[in-house]
Structure formats: C-alpha cells, structure tokens
Design a protein around this motif. Structure first.
Motif, mmCIF file in Angstrom:
data_model
loop_
_atom_site.group_PDB
_atom_site.id
_atom_site.type_symbol
_atom_site.label_atom_id
_atom_site.label_comp_id
_atom_site.label_asym_id
_atom_site.label_seq_id
_atom_site.Cartn_x
_atom_site.Cartn_y
_atom_site.Cartn_z
ATOM 1 N N GLY A 154 21.322 -12.636 0.339
ATOM 2 C CA GLY A 154 22.289 -11.561 0.098
ATOM 3 C C GLY A 154 22.262 -10.959 -1.287
ATOM 4 O O GLY A 154 23.055 -10.077 -1.587
ATOM 5 N N LYS A 155 21.341 -11.447 -2.156
ATOM 6 C CA LYS A 155 21.300 -10.923 -3.531
ATOM 7 C C LYS A 155 19.909 -10.397 -3.842
ATOM 8 O O LYS A 155 18.911 -10.957 -3.385
ATOM 9 C CB LYS A 155 21.625 -12.038 -4.531
ATOM 10 C CG LYS A 155 23.056 -12.491 -4.478
ATOM 11 C CD LYS A 155 23.313 -13.548 -5.525
ATOM 12 C CE LYS A 155 24.788 -13.914 -5.456
ATOM 13 N NZ LYS A 155 25.248 -14.864 -6.370
ATOM 14 N N ILE A 156 19.874 -9.333 -4.672
ATOM 15 C CA ILE A 156 18.582 -8.816 -5.114
ATOM 16 C C ILE A 156 18.022 -9.790 -6.165
ATOM 17 O O ILE A 156 18.696 -10.097 -7.155
ATOM 18 C CB ILE A 156 18.734 -7.416 -5.747
ATOM 19 C CG1 ILE A 156 19.260 -6.407 -4.725
ATOM 20 C CG2 ILE A 156 17.415 -6.956 -6.373
ATOM 21 C CD1 ILE A 156 18.268 -5.918 -3.724
ATOM 22 N N VAL A 157 16.816 -10.261 -5.919
ATOM 23 C CA VAL A 157 16.234 -11.186 -6.887
ATOM 24 C C VAL A 157 15.173 -10.516 -7.751
ATOM 25 O O VAL A 157 14.829 -11.017 -8.821
ATOM 26 C CB VAL A 157 15.649 -12.444 -6.193
ATOM 27 C CG1 VAL A 157 16.755 -13.336 -5.683
ATOM 28 C CG2 VAL A 157 14.702 -12.080 -5.063
ATOM 29 N N LEU A 158 14.651 -9.407 -7.287
ATOM 30 C CA LEU A 158 13.626 -8.695 -8.043
ATOM 31 C C LEU A 158 13.617 -7.244 -7.588
ATOM 32 O O LEU A 158 13.703 -6.982 -6.379
ATOM 33 C CB LEU A 158 12.265 -9.331 -7.717
ATOM 34 C CG LEU A 158 11.235 -9.541 -8.830
ATOM 35 C CD1 LEU A 158 11.809 -10.361 -9.976
ATOM 36 C CD2 LEU A 158 10.012 -10.266 -8.260
ATOM 37 N N GLN A 159 13.462 -6.295 -8.524
ATOM 38 C CA GLN A 159 13.281 -4.909 -8.100
ATOM 39 C C GLN A 159 12.548 -4.097 -9.147
ATOM 40 O O GLN A 159 12.556 -4.434 -10.325
ATOM 41 C CB GLN A 159 14.603 -4.241 -7.721
ATOM 42 C CG GLN A 159 15.591 -4.026 -8.846
ATOM 43 C CD GLN A 159 16.767 -3.162 -8.373
ATOM 44 O OE1 GLN A 159 16.563 -2.107 -7.786
ATOM 45 N NE2 GLN A 159 17.976 -3.633 -8.630
ATOM 46 N N GLY A 160 11.884 -3.054 -8.697
ATOM 47 C CA GLY A 160 11.115 -2.208 -9.598
ATOM 48 C C GLY A 160 9.833 -1.740 -8.935
ATOM 49 O O GLY A 160 9.670 -1.874 -7.723
ATOM 50 N N THR A 161 8.915 -1.204 -9.761
ATOM 51 C CA THR A 161 7.610 -0.828 -9.208
ATOM 52 C C THR A 161 6.781 -2.113 -9.090
ATOM 53 O O THR A 161 7.180 -3.158 -9.623
ATOM 54 C CB THR A 161 6.890 0.159 -10.147
ATOM 55 O OG1 THR A 161 6.723 -0.494 -11.405
ATOM 56 C CG2 THR A 161 7.692 1.438 -10.320
ATOM 57 N N LEU A 162 5.641 -2.026 -8.443
ATOM 58 C CA LEU A 162 4.828 -3.233 -8.257
ATOM 59 C C LEU A 162 4.392 -3.838 -9.608
ATOM 60 O O LEU A 162 4.532 -5.065 -9.792
ATOM 61 C CB LEU A 162 3.620 -2.909 -7.365
ATOM 62 C CG LEU A 162 2.860 -4.114 -6.832
ATOM 63 C CD1 LEU A 162 3.741 -5.038 -6.019
ATOM 64 C CD2 LEU A 162 1.686 -3.663 -5.991
ATOM 65 N N ARG A 179 0.818 -1.208 0.000
ATOM 66 C CA ARG A 179 0.000 0.000 0.000
ATOM 67 C C ARG A 179 0.862 1.272 0.000
ATOM 68 O O ARG A 179 0.505 2.278 -0.584
ATOM 69 C CB ARG A 179 -0.901 -0.004 1.228
ATOM 70 C CG ARG A 179 -2.246 0.655 0.949
ATOM 71 C CD ARG A 179 -3.268 0.251 1.943
ATOM 72 N NE ARG A 179 -2.590 -0.399 2.987
ATOM 73 C CZ ARG A 179 -2.921 -0.586 4.244
ATOM 74 N NH1 ARG A 179 -3.866 -0.213 4.648
ATOM 75 N NH2 ARG A 179 -2.263 -1.172 5.159
ATOM 76 N N LEU A 180 2.004 1.214 0.667
ATOM 77 C CA LEU A 180 2.796 2.432 0.873
ATOM 78 C C LEU A 180 3.856 2.665 -0.209
ATOM 79 O O LEU A 180 4.072 3.796 -0.634
ATOM 80 C CB LEU A 180 3.522 2.371 2.221
ATOM 81 C CG LEU A 180 2.688 2.487 3.492
ATOM 82 C CD1 LEU A 180 3.585 2.305 4.705
ATOM 83 C CD2 LEU A 180 2.002 3.840 3.567
ATOM 84 N N CYS A 181 4.510 1.601 -0.620
ATOM 85 C CA CYS A 181 5.754 1.783 -1.395
ATOM 86 C C CYS A 181 5.488 1.938 -2.888
ATOM 87 O O CYS A 181 4.651 1.234 -3.454
ATOM 88 C CB CYS A 181 6.675 0.594 -1.175
ATOM 89 S SG CYS A 181 7.135 0.422 0.543
ATOM 90 N N ASP A 182 6.243 2.858 -3.498
ATOM 91 C CA ASP A 182 6.117 2.976 -4.944
ATOM 92 C C ASP A 182 7.236 2.232 -5.671
ATOM 93 O O ASP A 182 7.156 2.018 -6.872
ATOM 94 C CB ASP A 182 6.019 4.441 -5.403
ATOM 95 C CG ASP A 182 6.872 5.372 -4.597
ATOM 96 O OD1 ASP A 182 6.366 6.414 -4.199
ATOM 97 O OD2 ASP A 182 8.047 5.019 -4.348
ATOM 98 N N ARG A 183 8.263 1.848 -4.961
ATOM 99 C CA ARG A 183 9.293 0.984 -5.556
ATOM 100 C C ARG A 183 9.677 -0.076 -4.521
ATOM 101 O O ARG A 183 9.626 0.180 -3.318
ATOM 102 C CB ARG A 183 10.538 1.784 -5.945
ATOM 103 C CG ARG A 183 10.319 2.702 -7.132
ATOM 104 C CD ARG A 183 11.627 3.311 -7.606
ATOM 105 N NE ARG A 183 12.465 2.344 -8.301
ATOM 106 C CZ ARG A 183 12.310 2.019 -9.589
ATOM 107 N NH1 ARG A 183 11.353 2.564 -10.314
ATOM 108 N NH2 ARG A 183 13.111 1.164 -10.163
ATOM 109 N N LEU A 184 10.089 -1.240 -5.035
ATOM 110 C CA LEU A 184 10.392 -2.361 -4.132
ATOM 111 C C LEU A 184 11.620 -3.125 -4.616
ATOM 112 O O LEU A 184 11.942 -3.097 -5.808
ATOM 113 C CB LEU A 184 9.224 -3.361 -4.124
ATOM 114 C CG LEU A 184 7.871 -2.851 -3.670
ATOM 115 C CD1 LEU A 184 6.778 -3.614 -4.371
ATOM 116 C CD2 LEU A 184 7.741 -3.014 -2.182
ATOM 117 N N ALA A 185 12.253 -3.789 -3.679
ATOM 118 C CA ALA A 185 13.307 -4.743 -4.041
ATOM 119 C C ALA A 185 13.166 -5.945 -3.126
ATOM 120 O O ALA A 185 12.828 -5.798 -1.946
ATOM 121 C CB ALA A 185 14.686 -4.110 -3.879
#
Lengths: 534, 275
Positions: B229-237, B218-224
C-alpha cells in the motif's frame, strides 16, 4: 461416500459458511420466508402424521397410492412449471479436474434433494403416521424411503433432458408452449368439464396395480409381496439408467460448450427479425438513454432466461386464469377483471428479470455505469423503460390472446387494464429500483432454469405484491362501494400521481444508495459461480 | 504509425486542455475493515507520460486504479485527475479517461460492434460516428472477421482487445489500464503498445500496471513501485537505478531488490525436488 463427492460438498459448505456471516438483512429475510414456506409444509406433514393412525387400512389402500402419485407429480412437475430446479453443479468449474463422472453424478443426485424439499417433509410425515398406525407393522413404513431415490433420479433425468432441450433454439420455444400446457392443465381439470371426465382416469392410474406408487403403498402398508418388491427394483433400475444417460449426455454437451465456445460465432451480420423494434429507442430518445435502452433490448432478447420467462408471462397468465374467468365454476370478479388479473400475474412472472434485480444480467459489466460519463439515474431510468417496453408488449400479447380465446373483453376493459397495469408497474419499478441496488445478485442470462427455490422467491414477490396492490385494491373497493366506473377511474388517477411520487422518491433513494455503496453493489454483482449453483 | 484512423477533433480539443498533472494523489488511504490496502500514497503523474505502476500481487495496484476510476471510494486523501478533483468532478473526469480494467467489463450478449457502439454513445459520440469508429477499431484489432460472434464467445485475448478498443473510442486524455496485455498474443500486444505509444506522442497519458517488467521497461518513461500500500520507489528508470542498490541493472533487478529483499527466503519444498 466417495472422497471426491465429499470434497465437492465440503467446498460448497465452506463457501456458504464463509458467505453467511457477511450477508445482511436480505439473508435474514430469506431465512424468514423459508421458515414460513417450509413451516407450511411441516404443518401439513404433522397433520398427516397425526391423522393416518386413525384411518382404516382399507381407506389407506385407496388414498396412499393417490397421495404418492400427487407427491411424484409435485416433485417432478412443479419445478418444471416454475422453471426452478434447486441447486446444481457448476460443471464448467469442475470439468478441468480429474473427477470421475460417477462422483459428479452422485453429487448431482444428492443435490436433487433441493428440487422439492417440501415433498420430503410431507413424505416423512406420512412415514411417521404409518409407523404409528396400530394395524401396520412399524418397520413397513420405512419402505416409503424408497420413494426418495426414485424421485431424485427421475428428477435428475427430467432436469438434464429439459436443460438440453432448452439449449436447442427452436425446441426451446416449443418447450415453453408445452410447459404452459402442463401448467394450465390442473386449472383446466378443476374448472372445466375435463376434470370430472378425467377424475376416474386419475384414480385408476393412482390405484392401478403395477405402478411404482401403488406397489410402494402395498409395501408401506405391511402387505409385503415379491411382486411389489420386484416392480420396485425394476422401477429404480429404469430411473437410474434414465438419469445416468441423461446426465452423461448433458456432461458431453457441457464439455463441448466449455472447450469449443471459441469456435462458435460465425460470419455475416447478426440482424434480428425485430431489428426495427430494437432500433425504435433511437427514434424516440436521445443518447445516452437511447443507447442504454437499445443495449437493454438486445441483451434481453438474446437471453434464453428472459425469453423463457417472457414466453411464460405471455401465455401462462392468459391461459391459467381463463377457466377461472370463463369456465364451469367461473368467478364473477375474474370474469369482470380478466385482463387486469392476467397482466398482474404476468408482472409477477416478469419481476425476476425486469423489476427486482435489474442489474443481475449485467453482472461485472455493471462497472461501466460508474466509469462512463452517464448519471446512474439515467441508467436506472433506461432499464425501467426497457422493462416498461417488455410489459407493454406482454400486455398487448395477453389482450390479443384474450380476444383469440373469445374472452368477453370490451375496449373500455382493455383501456382500464392498461391503466391499471401501468400504475402497478410504476409501484413495482419503485420497489424494484430499491431492491436492485440493495440486494443485487448476478444472474446467468443463459440459464433457462433458475436454481433458487421457486417457492421462497414467489412468496417474497407475493408479499411485495400484496403491499403494492393496496392502492390498486382501493380503486376496486371504490368501484364496488359506489358501483361506479368513474369512482374507479378517479382513484386510479390518484394512484397514478401517488405512484409517480413514490417512483421518484424511490429512484432518487436508489441512486443515493448506490453512489455511497457502489463497492458493495459491484462486489455483489461480481460474485462468480461456486461449485454448486444456488 | 498509420493505423488508428479516428476522428481526432474531439481528442485534439481535449488533449492539452490544461497544464496540470494527469494524476495527483496525496496521502491516499483505503481501509477494508482494518486492512490498509493503500496506505498514505503520494504520486504525481505528468501529462504526456507513459507511467508504469508496479508492485507484487496484493500490493494495492488494482485498489489504486479502482479509486482513480471512481469505482472505489477512498477512506482518506485526495485525488486530482487532469486537474479536477475526484469525487467532486467525477462526471467530467469520466468523459476524459479511458479504462481497461483487470477483469474486462463487457456485456456478453452483445456483439463486439454493438458493444463498441454502445460505449461510444455513452461517451457522447453521435451514433453515426460511434458506428464508424466501432467498425474501424474492430478492423484495427482484427476482431471484425466474425461480426455475429457475441462477446461472451470471445477468447480472453479478444476480450482484452475489445476492452482496449472501448477505451480508445472516445479518444481520452488519460488511459488507466490494469494488466492490459494479459492474455493477449504477441501480435495483439505489439499493436496495443504501438497505439498507446502513438497516443502518448500525441499528448495523452497512459497509467498502466503490468507484471511483465520487460514491457514496462521498454514502454514507460516514469515508474512507481508500490508494496503493501505504500510507494517504495518512483521516478525515471535511471532515477530508480540510482535509488536502488548498486548492481541493479534491469527493472527486474530493481524490482526484486526492492520487493524481494523484504521477503523471507524460503527453500524449495523437498517433495518438489525429488525426481
């Protein structure tokens, strides 16, 4: 053994076992000091074990009960004097589990073994000596083992009672005065006419029939009697009841504290009677030093641990050395240097909370010093200033007390003592800044009693003191050699310069150390309570 | 939003001081005696963004936040906060960030008012300003009714609210928050969310971790999403939905697919199933 007792002890054992391989030179140093400290008592025990077989039974009948009385006094009073009670259960961590009260009581009794292990060593020495005595049946010596549960239970009863009293605000302060009087008593007995007057009383109490120590010595010397046995059974029953009652009361208090803490607090503003003093930093310094200093002073003044220790430093040192300086068997040195000596001793007492481990009370909150835009050196200096303020207060108090006791104190002597204390403080702060970042550990500011063994800690402080007292000692040497106060002051001036240099270097080293090892530093301060507190 | 009656000059001057991303992380690693808690992390968080940093327990979220705050030192890689490199400009960065750690770092023997005043002064506010803001924040977070109460006597939710107040007192440009709503009641959490949204609307950046995915959604406009220890997904919803397999509707679906799919599917213990 009860399964729950076994589980608690096992968990603690695993905690220590898991922790030890990760510890550094601090553990090695502690182990070394422990070896020296307990080695000393082992040597005493060995000499007792060797001597007893050659002592006639008639002499033993007089000496053994007195010795047992001394053991009892050491076991019960020294932990009170040093505010150190050995390991104890962290009940707050255990109360949530379905553990029977009897199990908690059992563990707590066993943990009293850590209150005065020195006396267990001495008792074992006496036991071996009696077993080797040609005129005493070897099996009779084992009656001495009854002294262990007796002292463990009594020690638990006294500890729990004192802890409850320390949680009561006004009683706590009264208790400090009482402890000081108890602490000073041996010194007064030795150095005043009170000693010779009370000596026959002590001997009659020690050898008086019907007392636990006398009846135990009767049994241990192979003169079995049902009267002695009956007295022992009654004595054990009495201390057991005392211990269980005190433990139950303490448990109730802990439960109330654990579940009702949110209800505390209250309305109105929290203003101290010494608000003007707490606001003083704001008049003398700018932020952030003023903010840090004010916070330090507020936190310290509200910490029961600090209040007890500060009270001890103010009263204890002044009273304990008074008979030595002005009593029957006065020492010329003590008479001439009463104030420097008592202030130095006060520093030794205050060291634990103000000098050696300055981040101990902050615990996890010490993280703020790394996330707020304040140089760590400023934080350290503010803590040092808070320590200095407390030391100056203590010095003023001991001087006033000295005057009140009609000690022969001259204005020049007061100035000299202040100067000397300042120099010593400078060296101690230098050393303390390093130890505070190299071997930091969390301290509970609410705990009036410290749990660690006082003997070892005191020994460690003494070693540091001896090294740091060298510059000050040189000043006294100059005074003695040249018989001149000018020489004394000249050396003190040199000491001051050296002290400032040492302080600067040590503080910079401490800052560099903490900047590179902040994770270890914060981890050490974040360590929570285990099942058993050390 | 009418609450948060704070002096905004300091913040207004600071906010929008530059156009650099709020956080730039490049090839960040943290090695704990052979265990890689963070393994080659690359992340960019733009300014004025409400950024959610998600991951299962032990994924490296708290370690990352600790490195961003300077509490932990990276083994390798670079971090730039508001365009400034850490640790070179750590001191300047500290002035511009507000932190709510997972384990609240509070002094138990101060009152809430004293604590906030202390923190405000550490951040360079004048004493009078710090006092005024402390009282306003205490009132705002409904902590002012018991001024004698020491922080040590606060409940967990109260401690979180106080930590949030402390993070706000100097009106930072960037908020780093580790589980800020944990232990806070619904009313308190709502208040905290409103204030954070207000801060984002006025130019601040919020970087938070939370296990409550509905709140993050509900709050975030971007996520990761970080795992091991590694980023597996990132971006807007919507971007995350597109990256995840088809049928992933909610953030929880996406999270479980990305993280849960890698886990062994263990059956419930038989002794737990017996009535």
């Amino acid at each position: 053994m009860n399964d729950q007792i076994r589980a608690i002890l096992w968990a603690q054992f695993r905690t220590i076992r898991n922790y030890l391989p990760r510890s550094g030179w601090g553990t090695i140093l502690t182990a070394l000091l422990s070896t020296i400290w307990y080695g000393l008592f082992a040597a005493i025990a060995a000499s007792i074990a060797l001597k007893i077989p050659g002592v006639p039974v008639a002499t033993l009948q007089l000496v053994l009960p007195l010795g047992l009385l001394v053991v009892l006094l050491f076991w019960q009073i020294v932990p009170v004097m040093t505010l150190s009670s050995g390991w104890s259960l962290e009940l707050s961590k255990l109360l949530v589990y379905p553990i029977r009260q009897s199990a908690l009581f059992g563990v707590e009794v066993l943990l009293r073994l850590t209150t005065a292990p020195e006396m267990i060593i001495v008792l074992l020495g006496a036991l071996v000596g009696l077993a080797r005595h040609p005129e005493i049946p070897a099996a009779a010596a084992f009656w001495l083992l009854l002294y262990l549960p007796f002292n463990l239970l009594l020690s638990l009863a006294i500890r729990e009672w004192l802890l409850r009293m320390f949680r009561r605000k006004r009683l706590r302060e009264l208790l400090i005065v009482a402890i000081v009087i108890v602490t000073v008593l041996p010194n007064l007995l030795v150095n005043t006419s009170l000693g010779p007057k009370l000596k026959p009383v002590f001997i009659s109490v020690g050898t008086g029939q019907g007392t636990p120590w006398h009846e135990l010595s009767v049994l241990a010397l192979g003169q079995f009697s049902f009267q002695a046995l009956a007295i022992w059974i009654i004595s054990l029953a009495v201390v057991y009841i005392l211990a269980t009652r005190q433990f139950a009361k303490m448990l109730d208090m802990d439960r109330a504290a654990a579940f009702e803490s949110a209800a505390r607090g209250g309305h109105g503003t929290r203003r101290s009677r010494f608000e003007w003093l707490l606001n003083l930093p704001n008049r003398l310094f700018d932020d952030p030093v003023a903010a840090l200093l004010e916070k330090e002073m507020r936190v310290l003044s509200r910490s029961p641990r600090f209040r007890v220790i500060f009270g001890m430093a103010c009263f204890f040192s002044a009273l304990v050395f008074f008979p030595l300086a002005f009593g029957r068997q006065r020492s010329t040195f003590m008479e001439g240097n009463y104030l420097p000596v008592i202030n130095t001793y006060g520093l030794l007492i205050l060291g634990e909370v103000l000098l050696w481990n300055v981040f101990g009370f902050d615990r996890k909150a010490a993280q703020i010093y790394f996330v707020a835009p304040v140089p760590f050196e400023t934080v350290l200096r503010a803590k040092n200033l808070a320590a200095l303020a407390a030391i100056v207060l203590m010095t003023l108090f001991t001087t006033t007390l000295g005057y009140a006791l009609h000690a022969h104190i001259t204005p020049a002597g007061v100035l000299g003592a202040f100067f000397l204390t300042l120099i010593l403080t400078l060296f101690l702060l230098a050393c303390g800044n390093l130890t505070s970042v190299i071997i930091p550990r969390a301290i509970d500011p609410n705990q009036a009693f410290r749990n660690q063994n006082a003997g070892k800690a005191t020994l460690w402080l003494l070693v540091c003191f001896m090294v740091m007292a060298i510059p000050v000692g040189l000043a006294f040497l100059a005074k003695w050699a040249f018989n001149s106060d000018s020489a004394f002051l000249a050396i003190l001036c040199v000491d001051l310069i050296v002290g400032l240099i040492v302080y600067k270097i040590a503080t910079e080293s401490a800052v560099a150390r903490v900047e590179s090892g902040r994770e270890q530093f914060l981890d050490a301060l974040s360590k929570g309570k285990e099942l058993v507190g050390q | 939003m009418e609450h948060l009656p704070l002096d905004r000059e300091l913040g207004a001057a600071a906010i929008g001081a530059g156009s650099a991303p709020a956080i730039e992380i490049s090839d960040l690693r943290k090695d704990y005696n052979g265990f890689l808690a963070v393994d080659g992390l690359n992340l960019t968080v733009p300014q004025s963004c409400f950024f959610g940093f998600l991951g299962p327990n032990g994924a490296g979220k708290t370690t990352t936040i600790r490195m961003l705050t300077g509490l932990a030192i990276p083994t390798s890689g670079t971090i730039r906060i508001l365009g400034l490199p850490i640790p070179e400009q750590a001191f300047e960065i500290r002035r511009r960030i507000g932190i709510v750690p997972d384990d609240t770092l509070l002094f138990d023997h101060l009152t809430g008012f004293e604590y906030l005043q202390f923190v405000g002064r550490l951040y360079g506010l004048a004493r009078a300003v710090a006092q005024e803001r402390s009282q306003e924040l205490l009132d705002l977070f409904e902590l002012g009714s018991e001024p004698r109460k020491l922080v040590g006597e606060y409940s967990k939710g109260m401690r979180k609210r106080l930590a949030m107040s402390a993070a706000l007192i100097h009106r930072p440009q960037l908020f780093l928050m580790d589980e800020p709503f944990e232990g806070v009641d619904a009313v308190g959490a709502r208040l905290m969310k409103d204030i954070l949204l207000q801060q984002v609307h006025s130019g601040a950046t919020v970087f938070l971790t939370s296990h409550v995915l509905e709140v993050v959604e509900r709050l975030c406009d971007r996520l990761a999403i970080i795992n091991r220890g590694k980023i597996v997904l990132q971006g807007t919803l919507p971007e995350l939905r597109a990256q995840a397999e088809e049928g992933a509707g909610s953030l929880e679906d996406i999270f479980v697919r990305v993280i849960g799919a890698e886990r062994a599917n263990s059956e419930t213990l038989s002794w737990l199933q017996t009535p």
